[in-house]
Design an enzyme around this catalytic site. Sequence first.
Site, short mmCIF file in Angstrom:
data_model
loop_
_atom_site.label_atom_id
_atom_site.label_comp_id
_atom_site.label_asym_id
_atom_site.label_seq_id
_atom_site.Cartn_x
_atom_site.Cartn_y
_atom_site.Cartn_z
N HIS A 158 21.91 20.10 46.17
CA HIS A 158 20.69 20.50 45.15
C HIS A 158 21.07 20.13 43.92
O HIS A 158 19.86 20.64 43.07
CB HIS A 158 20.49 21.96 45.47
CG HIS A 158 19.84 22.47 46.79
ND1 HIS A 158 20.35 22.31 47.91
CD2 HIS A 158 18.56 23.05 46.79
CE1 HIS A 158 19.42 22.95 48.73
NE2 HIS A 158 18.40 23.22 48.17
N GLY A 206 21.89 20.32 40.17
CA GLY A 206 21.64 21.52 39.20
C GLY A 206 21.02 22.75 39.69
O GLY A 206 21.21 23.85 39.48
N THR A 211 39.87 51.20 55.39
CA THR A 211 40.42 50.56 54.16
C THR A 211 40.69 51.63 53.14
O THR A 211 39.82 52.28 52.71
CB THR A 211 39.67 49.24 53.63
OG1 THR A 211 39.56 48.39 54.68
CG2 THR A 211 40.38 48.65 52.44
N GLU A 212 41.97 51.29 52.54
CA GLU A 212 42.45 52.24 51.38
C GLU A 212 43.06 51.16 50.36
O GLU A 212 43.61 50.10 50.72
CB GLU A 212 43.40 53.30 51.77
CG GLU A 212 42.96 54.13 52.76
CD GLU A 212 43.94 55.03 53.51
OE1 GLU A 212 45.01 55.25 52.84
OE2 GLU A 212 43.92 55.75 54.09
N ALA A 238 46.24 49.39 51.51
CA ALA A 238 46.05 49.31 53.09
C ALA A 238 44.71 48.68 53.52
O ALA A 238 43.85 49.40 53.97
CB ALA A 238 46.13 50.73 53.82
N GLN A 274 25.92 21.50 46.18
CA GLN A 274 26.07 20.25 45.58
C GLN A 274 24.96 19.10 45.92
O GLN A 274 24.41 18.51 44.94
CB GLN A 274 27.39 19.58 46.28
CG GLN A 274 28.08 18.50 45.70
CD GLN A 274 28.37 18.71 44.06
OE1 GLN A 274 28.77 19.89 44.17
NE2 GLN A 274 28.59 17.62 43.48
N GLU A 311 36.92 42.32 57.61
CA GLU A 311 37.29 42.37 58.99
C GLU A 311 38.49 41.28 59.03
O GLU A 311 38.60 40.63 60.15
CB GLU A 311 36.16 42.20 59.72
CG GLU A 311 34.95 43.09 59.74
CD GLU A 311 34.00 43.22 60.68
OE1 GLU A 311 34.10 42.63 61.66
OE2 GLU A 311 32.85 43.71 60.23
C1 LIG Z 1 31.81 43.95 50.56
C2 LIG Z 1 33.03 44.54 51.41
C3 LIG Z 1 32.76 45.52 52.41
C4 LIG Z 1 33.62 46.04 53.27
N1 LIG Z 1 33.60 46.76 54.22
C5 LIG Z 1 34.30 47.63 54.66
C6 LIG Z 1 34.23 48.91 55.78
O1 LIG Z 1 32.99 48.87 55.81
N2 LIG Z 1 35.26 49.43 56.18
C7 LIG Z 1 36.56 49.12 55.79
O2 LIG Z 1 37.53 49.87 56.34
N3 LIG Z 1 36.92 48.25 55.00
C8 LIG Z 1 35.74 47.46 54.49
N4 LIG Z 1 36.09 46.37 53.57
C9 LIG Z 1 37.49 46.07 53.35
C10 LIG Z 1 38.11 44.76 53.93
O3 LIG Z 1 38.28 44.82 55.27
C11 LIG Z 1 39.31 44.47 52.95
O4 LIG Z 1 39.01 44.17 51.66
C12 LIG Z 1 40.06 43.40 53.50
O5 LIG Z 1 40.64 43.55 54.89
C13 LIG Z 1 41.26 42.82 52.59
O6 LIG Z 1 41.91 43.92 52.33
P1 LIG Z 1 42.45 44.25 50.74
O7 LIG Z 1 40.94 44.10 49.85
O8 LIG Z 1 43.28 45.45 50.71
O9 LIG Z 1 43.30 42.77 50.35
P2 LIG Z 1 44.76 42.63 50.49
O10 LIG Z 1 45.21 42.80 51.90
O11 LIG Z 1 45.63 42.99 49.36
O12 LIG Z 1 44.77 40.91 50.59
C14 LIG Z 1 44.97 40.33 49.11
C15 LIG Z 1 45.35 38.71 49.42
O13 LIG Z 1 46.73 38.96 50.34
C16 LIG Z 1 46.72 38.33 51.58
N5 LIG Z 1 47.48 38.95 52.49
C17 LIG Z 1 47.53 40.21 52.80
N6 LIG Z 1 48.58 40.60 53.59
C18 LIG Z 1 49.02 39.48 53.85
C19 LIG Z 1 50.10 39.05 54.75
N7 LIG Z 1 50.65 39.89 55.62
N8 LIG Z 1 50.39 37.79 54.86
C20 LIG Z 1 49.69 36.65 54.20
N9 LIG Z 1 48.91 37.04 53.17
C21 LIG Z 1 48.34 38.29 53.31
C22 LIG Z 1 45.01 38.51 51.92
O14 LIG Z 1 44.87 37.32 52.98
C23 LIG Z 1 44.61 38.14 50.46
O15 LIG Z 1 44.28 36.79 50.32
C24 LIG Z 1 34.92 45.74 52.84
C25 LIG Z 1 35.40 44.86 51.76
C26 LIG Z 1 34.27 44.21 51.08
C27 LIG Z 1 34.66 43.37 49.99
#
Ligand SMILES: Cc1cc2nc3c(=O)[nH]c(=O)nc-3n(C[C@H](O)[C@H](O)[C@H](O)COP(=O)(O)OP(=O)(O)OC[C@H]3O[C@@H](n4cnc5c(N)ncnc54)[C@H](O)[C@@H]3O)c2cc1C
Length: 388
Positions: free
Chosen positions: A340, A342, A126-127, A130, A338, A365
Site C-alpha cells: 500500500h 504511504g 497472568t501475573e 508469571a 508495503q 496464549e
Molecule cells: C492484550 C493482551 C491480552 C491478554 N489476555 C490475557 C488473559 O485474558 N488472561 C491471561 O491470563 N493473560 C492474558 N494475557 C497475558 C499474556 O498471555 C502474556 O502477556 C504472555 O503469556 C507473555 O507473558 P509476559 O507478558 O509475562 O512476558 P514474559 O513471559 O516476561 O516474556 C518476555 C519475553 O521473554 C521471552 N521468554 C519468557 N520466558 C522464556 C523462556 N523460558 N525461554 C525463552 N524465552 C522466554 C518471551 O517469549 C518474550 O519474548 C494477555 C496479554 C495481552 C498483551
Amino acid sequence: MTTAVDDEDFQAILAQTRQFVRTAVMPREQEILAADRVPDDLREQAKKMGLFGYAIPQEWGGLGLDLAQDVELAMELGYTSLAVRSMFGTNNGIAGQVLVGFGTDEQKARWLEALASGAVASFALTEAGAGSNPAGLRTKAVRDGDDWVISGEKRFITNAPVADLFVVFARTRPADDAGPGIAVFLVPADTDGVTVGAKDAKMGQEGAWTSDVSFADVRVPAGALVGGSEDIGYRAAMTSLARGRIHIAALAVGAAQRALDESVSYAATATQGGTPIGNFQLVQAMIADQQTGVMAGRALVRDAARLWITDEDRRVAPSVAKLFCTEMAGKVADLAVQIHGGSGYMREVPVERIYRDVRLLRLYEGTSEIQRLIVGSNLVKAAQRKLG
Ligand SMILES: Cc1cc2nc3c(=O)[nH]c(=O)nc-3n(C[C@H](O)[C@H](O)[C@H](O)COP(=O)(O)OP(=O)(O)OC[C@H]3O[C@@H](n4cnc5c(N)ncnc54)[C@H](O)[C@@H]3O)c2cc1C
C-alpha cells in the site's frame, strides 16, 4: 469422527457468520477503532447468533461446535476487527473450556448456560513475573472452614472490564513432587474484594479490553473450586491454552487472508506513472508470498484441529500451528502495508489496523518463543523415551 453439529447445520452457521462479518461488521471497522468499542447492536447481534457460546456443548445451551468447526468460524471472524471475536473469545476459549473440560456438573449448570446467552467469562492466569511461566504465579487461595480466601494481582486480563465471571488460578500450596500446587476457582465479578483496574491502553485490537484485576481476601464457597480438586488448575490451564492455540492460529489465517485480499485489490487498481502497481513483478512477488503463507496456514490449522479431535496430538501440533500462523500473519500484514506504500501507514486503511491487530497473536496464549520450546522439547523427549 462424529460431531454434535452436522455439516448442513454447520454450513448454515458459517454462512450466517460470514454474512455478519462482511455486511454488519466490516462497514463499521473504523467506528470500532475510533471509539475503542464494539457497538452494542453488534454485541447483541452476536449474542442472538449464539456466538457467545459457539464452542459450549449444546446440553449447556451452546451451539456445540467442535474444534474443526471452531477453526472454520475463526477464519471468518479473523477477517475483520479482531476485537469482535475477542468479545466472546474468552467464553468459547480459554475461560469457557476450563469449565467445559474440568467443571463439575453443578458448576457447568451454574455458568455455561449464562455464558452461552451472553454473560462474559475472563481467564485470570497472568501475573507480573508469571506470564510465560505461569507455574510461578503467586496469587494464593487459603482454605478457611468451608470457604476459600483468594488474594493476589492479575494483569492483562481480556474482557475484565465487562466480565461477569473470573476463572482465577491460585496457589493452594507451594509446588511439590505431587504437582505445581495450582487450583482454579470460579469467582463472580461482583464478589467483595474483586477490583478491576482501568482499561489498558493497547497497541491494537481497539474495542477489545484488558485490565488488571486484584483479589483482596476474596471469599468464595468450596463449590467455587473447579472440579472440586486442588490439583486441577495447572492441567486445566495448559489444556485450555493448547486448544486455544489452534483457534488463535485460525484467527491469524483469517486476518492474513484479509490483508492479502486488500493487497491484491489495491495492487490491481492503484497506479504509478499510469501503470497499475500490481503489474510490477516485485509487487507480484510480495503477493505471492502472502498467498503462500495463507494457504499453508489454512492447511496447517485444519490438520492441527483434526489431530486435536482424534486425540492424536494435543501438544506439538497446537504450538506448531500457532507459531507458524501467527508469525505468517505478521509477515503478511507487513507486506500488505508495503504494497500500500504511504497509504498503508494511514489510520483509515484496513491494513494499518491489521498490522497492529495481529501483533498480539504472537504474544498471548504463549509467545512464539514458548511455542518453539514446547515443540522442540517434546520432540527431543519423545526421542529420548524411545531410546529408553
Ligand atoms: C492484550 C493482551 C491480552 C491478554 N489476555 C490475557 C488473559 O485474558 N488472561 C491471561 O491470563 N493473560 C492474558 N494475557 C497475558 C499474556 O498471555 C502474556 O502477556 C504472555 O503469556 C507473555 O507473558 P509476559 O507478558 O509475562 O512476558 P514474559 O513471559 O516476561 O516474556 C518476555 C519475553 O521473554 C521471552 N521468554 C519468557 N520466558 C522464556 C523462556 N523460558 N525461554 C525463552 N524465552 C522466554 C518471551 O517469549 C518474550 O519474548 C494477555 C496479554 C495481552 C498483551
